[in-house]
Design an enzyme around this catalytic site. Structure first.
Site, PDB file in Angstrom:
ATOM      1  CB  THR A 128     -21.663 -14.396  11.644  1.00  0.00           C
ATOM      2  OG1 THR A 128     -22.135 -13.233  12.327  1.00  0.00           O
ATOM      3  CG2 THR A 128     -20.824 -13.980  10.451  1.00  0.00           C
ATOM      4  N   GLY A 162     -36.048  -3.749  13.079  1.00  0.00           N
ATOM      5  CA  GLY A 162     -34.782  -4.480  13.142  1.00  0.00           C
ATOM      6  C   GLY A 162     -33.918  -4.062  14.317  1.00  0.00           C
ATOM      7  CB  SER A 198     -39.363  -9.079  19.636  1.00  0.00           C
ATOM      8  OG  SER A 198     -38.176  -9.378  18.945  1.00  0.00           O
ATOM      9  CG  ASP A 237     -31.858  -9.980  18.130  1.00  0.00           C
ATOM     10  OD1 ASP A 237     -30.721  -9.797  17.659  1.00  0.00           O
ATOM     11  OD2 ASP A 237     -32.872 -10.154  17.430  1.00  0.00           O
ATOM     12  N   GLY A 243     -40.477  -3.558  14.794  1.00  0.00           N
ATOM     13  CA  GLY A 243     -40.395  -4.100  13.437  1.00  0.00           C
ATOM     14  C   GLY A 243     -39.358  -3.424  12.567  1.00  0.00           C
TER      15      GLY A 243
END
Ligand code: ADP
Ligand code: MG
Length: 388
Positions: free
Chosen positions: A38, A127, A131, A175, A125
């Site tokens: 979304t 999810g 990062s 994020d 990595g």
């Protein structure tokens, strides 16, 4: 408090640089409870920050040099000078740091160099946004070392720019924003159009269980780009800027005119947006039966309409759903095609669900799951030096 990480970065700092770091900081990873795909449709997401983080020990320098040591990459080192011409390094991990510093500089902020040691325990990595944790903690580091006039939203936007433009990954703002702005014990309803955020309390006897399917994520980039394109085509068909502006009644009236695949993609986004708003309400009022139903519908929508789940993920969700019934919610979280499942459930159900996963998942998928029992944590923060 990540005492172990704090000790590692502090000790590595004094051993490598020969003096004690003046600052300690951390920024968390995150999990999205509901609101999948979304974000780039200008819609709503409902993530919370988790008790896994990137931690930094740092000190300012008089010159323009930045020296960085990455504990998690065998104490690998990076060095660069602050300026508009910071170039990518051939060490991938270093680019998240270089990118953040370059974009802070491009904002016209004035600061000099730093000695930095970084380490983290957000699985990379998987999810859970290791990062963003790294980018945000570096933004926070320069803000606190040099007292920079940066809001948490600006730290997040700067981190996103670094990831989009320097690292080259086309992520949304969720994020970085949750890592920068999260409140302890709360999820954060984010309006990805206005960036307005609303903290939503998580009842203190509920837990967040993240289960990594350990199914290698494949086809992620190409499928992601296809979904984005389909969403843009659907928005164009409805004559709006983004699918956030279409409600389900309008969709139902005109969906037959759309290509059937595009219609299914649009239906996921339009219904998922509403589910995210409803889930925030359900969470606020501790209404597990409603929250559970919304999460189940979200998963079915990702599986049948957006078509981003894989067999192993569906198997895992079914095992957990069967065990919990109406007592807890579960769905895939993240971009799809593998990765993690998230569940919200009463604390006293956690053991039962974990046992069910242990007993059934490997048998049905030939994979072994990794389980993280999480609490909702505060966003990026400066830690007191006295915790050392
Ligand atoms: P995710 O954000 O889902 O964990 P990404 O591929 O976006 O996965 O980011 C993972 C990358 O971020 C790693 O490959 C590494 O380059 C960098 N990274 C993350 N955490 C750290 C860390 N603690 N130290 C050094 N680099 C890190
Ligand atoms: Mg990432």
């Amino acid at each position: 408090m990540n005492n172990e990480l704090i000790n590692i970065v502090s000790n590595t700092f004094s051993n490598a640089f020969g003096y004690q770091a003046s600052h300690l900081l951390q920024a968390p990873g995150r999990v999205n409870l509901i609101g999948e795909h979304t974000d780039y449709n200008d819609g709503f997401v409902l993530p919370c920050a988790i008790n896994f983080a990137a931690v930094v020990a740092a000190s300012p320098r008089d010159d323009n040099l930045v020296r960085v040591i990455s504990v998690d990459y065998n104490n690998a080192e990076d060095e660069f000078l602050i300026g508009a011409n910071i170039e990518p390094s051939n060490q991938t991990w270093a680019n998240y740091i270089r990118g953040v510093v370059k974009h802070l500089h491009l904002r016209g902020l004035e600061f000099s160099g730093a000695d930095i040691v970084v380490s983290g325990n957000v699985p990379q990595g998987a999810g859970l946004s290791s990062s963003a944790a790294l980018e945000v903690v570096i933004g926070m580091t320069f803000k606190s070392l040099y007292d920079l006039p940066l809001t948490s939203q600006e730290i997040a936007l700067n981190a996103q720019q670094a990831e989009n433009q320097f690292v080259g990954c086309n992520c949304g703002i969720m994020d970085q924003l949750i890592s920068a702005q999260a409140e302890k014990d709360h999820a954060l309803l984010i309006d990805c159009r206005s960036l307005h955020t609303t903290p939503v309390i998580i009842p203190n006897n509920w837990r967040i269980l993240i289960v990594n399917s350990n199914k290698q994520r494949g086809l992620v980039d190409s499928e992601y780009n296809t979904r984005r394109l389909q969403c843009e085509q659907a928005a164009e068909f409805f004559g709006v800027k983004a699918l956030r502006d279409v409600d389900i009644h309008e969709f139902n009236l005109r969906q037959a005119e759309l290509n059937p695949v595009t219609a299914k993609r649009a239906k996921h986004i339009i219904t998922e947006n509403q589910r995210t708003l409803d889930a925030a309400e359900a969470l606020k009022s501790s209404n597990m039966p409603v929250l559970q139903k919304l999460m189940a519908e979200s998963h079915a929508s990702m599986r049948d309409d957006f078509e981003i789940t894989v067999t192993e993920i569906d198997v895992l969700v079914d095992i957990m759903k069967t065990e919990m019934g109406e007592l807890g919610g579960v769905r895939m979280t993240g971009g799809g095609f593998g990765g993690c499942v998230v569940s919200i459930l009463p604390a006293n159900l956690v053991d039962r669900v974990v046992n069910a996963i242990d007993a059934q998942y490997t048998q049905q998928s030939q994979l072994t799951a990794s389980v993280f029992i999480c609490t909702a944590e505060q966003g990026a923060q400066v830690l007191s030096l006295s915790v050392r």
